[in-house]
Design a protein around this motif. Structure first.
Motif, short mmCIF file in Angstrom:
data_model
loop_
_atom_site.label_atom_id
_atom_site.label_comp_id
_atom_site.label_asym_id
_atom_site.label_seq_id
_atom_site.Cartn_x
_atom_site.Cartn_y
_atom_site.Cartn_z
N TRP A 2 -4.44 1.18 -7.77
CA TRP A 2 -3.43 -0.13 -7.95
C TRP A 2 -4.06 -1.26 -7.13
N LEU A 3 -4.77 -1.15 -6.23
CA LEU A 3 -5.24 -2.09 -5.35
C LEU A 3 -6.49 -2.66 -6.18
N GLU A 4 -7.20 -2.18 -6.86
CA GLU A 4 -8.25 -2.59 -7.79
C GLU A 4 -7.56 -3.23 -8.96
N GLY A 5 -6.55 -2.99 -9.35
CA GLY A 5 -5.83 -3.76 -10.54
C GLY A 5 -5.31 -5.30 -9.79
N LEU A 6 -5.30 -5.25 -8.44
CA LEU A 6 -4.86 -6.55 -8.12
C LEU A 6 -5.85 -7.75 -7.95
N ALA A 7 -7.17 -7.04 -7.91
CA ALA A 7 -8.41 -7.91 -7.51
C ALA A 7 -8.43 -8.90 -8.79
N VAL A 8 -8.91 -10.06 -8.22
CA VAL A 8 -8.99 -11.30 -9.23
C VAL A 8 -10.58 -11.57 -9.48
N ALA A 9 -11.07 -11.71 -10.69
CA ALA A 9 -12.52 -11.84 -10.98
C ALA A 9 -12.53 -13.28 -10.79
N PHE A 10 -14.05 -13.73 -10.35
CA PHE A 10 -14.21 -15.16 -10.35
C PHE A 10 -15.64 -15.33 -10.38
N MET A 22 2.63 5.83 -3.84
CA MET A 22 1.34 5.64 -3.39
C MET A 22 0.96 5.52 -1.91
N ARG A 23 -0.03 6.55 -1.38
CA ARG A 23 -0.49 6.38 -0.06
C ARG A 23 -1.43 5.51 0.35
N PHE A 24 -1.48 4.80 1.48
CA PHE A 24 -2.39 3.72 2.01
C PHE A 24 -2.68 4.14 3.38
N LYS A 25 -3.77 3.55 4.00
CA LYS A 25 -4.03 3.63 5.46
C LYS A 25 -4.02 2.33 5.76
N ALA A 52 -2.66 0.49 12.94
CA ALA A 52 -4.14 0.83 12.43
C ALA A 52 -4.45 2.27 12.29
N LYS A 53 -4.84 2.69 10.96
CA LYS A 53 -5.33 4.08 10.72
C LYS A 53 -4.23 5.20 10.24
N GLN A 54 -2.93 4.51 10.43
CA GLN A 54 -1.78 5.49 9.99
C GLN A 54 -1.69 5.34 8.55
N VAL A 55 -1.28 6.55 7.99
CA VAL A 55 -1.03 6.59 6.55
C VAL A 55 0.20 6.33 6.24
N VAL A 56 0.50 5.61 5.25
CA VAL A 56 1.95 5.18 4.74
C VAL A 56 2.14 5.07 3.54
N ASP A 57 3.47 5.36 3.06
CA ASP A 57 3.80 5.86 1.57
C ASP A 57 4.62 4.82 1.14
N PHE A 58 4.06 3.72 0.19
CA PHE A 58 4.87 2.61 -0.30
C PHE A 58 4.83 2.82 -1.81
N ASP A 59 5.84 2.17 -2.46
CA ASP A 59 5.90 1.92 -3.74
C ASP A 59 5.27 0.58 -4.12
N PRO A 60 5.18 0.26 -5.50
CA PRO A 60 4.29 -1.04 -5.60
C PRO A 60 4.70 -2.08 -5.24
N ASP A 61 6.15 -2.37 -5.17
CA ASP A 61 6.70 -3.62 -4.42
C ASP A 61 6.44 -3.66 -3.08
N GLU A 62 6.71 -2.58 -2.15
CA GLU A 62 6.31 -2.70 -0.86
C GLU A 62 5.02 -2.84 -0.49
N ALA A 63 3.94 -2.23 -1.41
CA ALA A 63 2.67 -2.41 -1.28
C ALA A 63 2.11 -3.70 -1.28
N ARG A 64 2.75 -4.47 -2.44
CA ARG A 64 2.19 -5.76 -2.75
C ARG A 64 2.60 -6.69 -1.52
N GLU A 65 3.67 -6.48 -0.56
CA GLU A 65 4.00 -7.06 0.54
C GLU A 65 2.76 -7.13 1.61
N HIS A 66 2.29 -6.24 1.56
CA HIS A 66 1.57 -5.87 2.77
C HIS A 66 0.10 -5.47 2.20
N ALA A 67 -0.48 -5.81 1.11
CA ALA A 67 -1.72 -5.31 0.44
C ALA A 67 -2.75 -5.94 1.12
#
Length: 121
Positions: free
Chosen positions: A66-74, A1-4, A38-53
């Protein structure tokens, strides 16, 4: 997955990598540290991304899902009542403390219970 990387954040990511040794088939495991700004694009797997989400924004559809799946409704917070009680005044608190001290002084002092059993030598 690619993130900025979000504005104002830096990611110092550590991962274990296998490094080939001098002898055929020999490998060592080393820690590799990569920094992303800031603004750099990184490629992380889910475990790596969770640490820096909290420092990441999605850069592709998979990362967004994947990020929307982490969201918690309240539930939305309940509005405070219009006329909330103000609480006790200083004079009321002083009177309550004086009464508590008076009751504590009037109570008989209780001796600690004998836990050693019957006395004897």
């Amino acid at each position: 997955m690619r993130f900025k990387v979000r504005e104002g954040f830096v990611i110092h990511h550590r991962r274990l990598v296998k490094v080939p040794g001098l002898v055929d088939g020999e490998e060592t495991i080393e820690v590799q540290v990569s920094s992303y700004y800031a603004k750099q694009v990184v490629d992380f797997d889910p475990d790596e991304a969770r640490e820096h989400a909290h420092k990441l924004e999605p850069f592709d559809k998979e990362a967004k899902a994947w990020l929307e799946g982490l969201a918690v409704a309240f539930d939305a917070p309940v509005a405070a009542p219009a006329a909330a009680p103000a609480g006790a005044s200083l004079e009321q608190l002083v009177a309550l403390m004086a009464e508590a001290i008076k009751l504590a002084a009037a109570a008989p002092a209780s001796a600690p219970a004998d836990q050693g059993g019957a006395s004897g030598g």
